[in-house]
Design a protein around this motif. Structure first.
Motif, PDB file in Angstrom:
ATOM      1  N   ASP A  35       0.831  -1.205   0.000  1.00 43.34           N
ATOM      2  CA  ASP A  35       0.000   0.000   0.000  1.00 43.34           C
ATOM      3  C   ASP A  35       0.872   1.262   0.000  1.00 43.34           C
ATOM      4  OD1 ASP A  35      -2.315  -1.497   0.008  1.00 43.34           O
ATOM      5  OD2 ASP A  35      -2.649  -1.308   2.174  1.00 43.34           O
ATOM      6  N   TYR A  36       1.939   1.241   0.784  1.00 44.11           N
ATOM      7  CA  TYR A  36       2.833   2.394   0.854  1.00 44.11           C
ATOM      8  C   TYR A  36       3.502   2.639  -0.496  1.00 44.11           C
ATOM      9  CZ  TYR A  36       6.553   5.506   2.379  1.00 44.11           C
ATOM     10  OH  TYR A  36       7.410   6.573   2.502  1.00 44.11           O
ATOM     11  N   GLN A  37       3.992   1.577  -1.122  1.00 43.30           N
ATOM     12  CA  GLN A  37       4.681   1.711  -2.403  1.00 43.30           C
ATOM     13  C   GLN A  37       3.745   2.174  -3.515  1.00 43.30           C
ATOM     14  OE1 GLN A  37       6.491  -2.147  -2.806  1.00 43.30           O
ATOM     15  NE2 GLN A  37       8.251  -1.604  -1.542  1.00 43.30           N
ATOM     16  N   SER A  38       2.467   1.829  -3.414  1.00 41.74           N
ATOM     17  CA  SER A  38       1.524   2.237  -4.448  1.00 41.74           C
ATOM     18  C   SER A  38       0.863   3.587  -4.129  1.00 41.74           C
ATOM     19  CB  SER A  38       0.457   1.161  -4.655  1.00 41.74           C
ATOM     20  OG  SER A  38      -0.319   0.991  -3.484  1.00 41.74           O
ATOM     21  N   GLY A  39       1.246   4.187  -2.991  1.00 47.08           N
ATOM     22  CA  GLY A  39       0.728   5.509  -2.647  1.00 47.08           C
ATOM     23  C   GLY A  39      -0.643   5.493  -2.005  1.00 47.08           C
ATOM     24  N   ASN A  40      -1.067   4.373  -1.488  1.00 46.02           N
ATOM     25  CA  ASN A  40      -2.392   4.252  -0.874  1.00 46.02           C
ATOM     26  C   ASN A  40      -2.348   4.405   0.646  1.00 46.02           C
ATOM     27  OD1 ASN A  40      -3.618   3.781  -3.338  1.00 46.02           O
ATOM     28  ND2 ASN A  40      -3.257   1.586  -3.216  1.00 46.02           N
ATOM     29  N   VAL A  41      -1.437   5.241   1.117  1.00 42.32           N
ATOM     30  CA  VAL A  41      -1.285   5.445   2.553  1.00 42.32           C
ATOM     31  C   VAL A  41      -1.421   6.930   2.839  1.00 42.32           C
ATOM     32  CG1 VAL A  41       0.278   5.209   4.509  1.00 42.32           C
ATOM     33  CG2 VAL A  41       0.243   3.449   2.756  1.00 42.32           C
ATOM     34  N   PHE A  42      -2.209   7.265   3.835  1.00 42.93           N
ATOM     35  CA  PHE A  42      -2.370   8.666   4.225  1.00 42.93           C
ATOM     36  C   PHE A  42      -1.290   9.025   5.233  1.00 42.93           C
ATOM     37  CE2 PHE A  42      -3.877  11.906   7.131  1.00 42.93           C
ATOM     38  CZ  PHE A  42      -4.226  12.906   6.253  1.00 42.93           C
ATOM     39  N   ARG A  43      -0.648  10.152   5.001  1.00 43.18           N
ATOM     40  CA  ARG A  43       0.341  10.668   5.943  1.00 43.18           C
ATOM     41  C   ARG A  43      -0.061  12.077   6.311  1.00 43.18           C
ATOM     42  NH1 ARG A  43       6.404   9.410   4.379  1.00 43.18           N
ATOM     43  NH2 ARG A  43       6.562  10.363   6.419  1.00 43.18           N
ATOM     44  N   GLY A  44      -0.130  12.342   7.597  1.00 43.21           N
ATOM     45  CA  GLY A  44      -0.467  13.675   8.051  1.00 43.21           C
ATOM     46  C   GLY A  44      -0.855  13.651   9.514  1.00 43.21           C
ATOM     47  N   LYS A  45      -1.377  14.759   9.959  1.00 45.83           N
ATOM     48  CA  LYS A  45      -1.801  14.895  11.351  1.00 45.83           C
ATOM     49  C   LYS A  45      -3.190  14.303  11.528  1.00 45.83           C
ATOM     50  CE  LYS A  45       0.957  19.018  12.025  1.00 45.83           C
ATOM     51  NZ  LYS A  45       0.971  20.422  12.401  1.00 45.83           N
ATOM     52  N   VAL A  46      -3.526  14.011  12.764  1.00 45.85           N
ATOM     53  CA  VAL A  46      -4.819  13.414  13.068  1.00 45.85           C
ATOM     54  C   VAL A  46      -5.954  14.308  12.589  1.00 45.85           C
ATOM     55  CG1 VAL A  46      -6.352  12.677  14.938  1.00 45.85           C
ATOM     56  CG2 VAL A  46      -3.927  12.111  15.032  1.00 45.85           C
ATOM     57  N   ASN A  47      -5.846  15.593  12.815  1.00 44.22           N
ATOM     58  CA  ASN A  47      -6.902  16.513  12.382  1.00 44.22           C
ATOM     59  C   ASN A  47      -7.075  16.490  10.868  1.00 44.22           C
ATOM     60  OD1 ASN A  47      -7.444  17.290  15.003  1.00 44.22           O
ATOM     61  ND2 ASN A  47      -6.102  19.070  14.929  1.00 44.22           N
ATOM     62  N   ASP A  48      -5.968  16.340  10.132  1.00 45.53           N
ATOM     63  CA  ASP A  48      -6.043  16.233   8.673  1.00 45.53           C
ATOM     64  C   ASP A  48      -6.756  14.948   8.258  1.00 45.53           C
ATOM     65  OD1 ASP A  48      -4.597  18.605   8.537  1.00 45.53           O
ATOM     66  OD2 ASP A  48      -2.673  17.554   8.322  1.00 45.53           O
ATOM     67  N   ALA A  49      -6.470  13.868   8.958  1.00 51.01           N
ATOM     68  CA  ALA A  49      -7.115  12.585   8.652  1.00 51.01           C
ATOM     69  C   ALA A  49      -8.612  12.664   8.915  1.00 51.01           C
ATOM     70  CB  ALA A  49      -6.490  11.461   9.478  1.00 51.01           C
TER      71      ALA A  49
END
Length: 60
Positions: A35-49
């Motif tokens: 998932d990480y390699q294909s870009g299907n992972v969200f990265r950010g702050k909890v409020n952004d999520a």
């Protein structure tokens, strides 16, 4: 069954359950890497999520 036999059975069952769980964990890690390699992972702050989740269409 004797006490020793029961103990042996419990040890065998515990090891099998441990092995099964390790297999599940390894599969989850492999899926996470994919998932990480294909870009299907969200990265950010909890409020952004939370904001991103609130933007999705809800089925209910």
């Amino acid at each position: 069954m004797s006490t020793d036999e029961q103990t042996t059975l419990l040890v065998i069952m515990y090891r099998r359950l441990s092995d099964r769980r390790l297999t599940e964990i390894a599969a989850n890690i492999a899926q996470g890497k994919q998932d990480y390699q294909s870009g299907n992972v969200f990265r950010g702050k909890v409020n952004d999520a939370i904001a991103k989740l609130n933007q999705r269409d809800r089925p209910w």
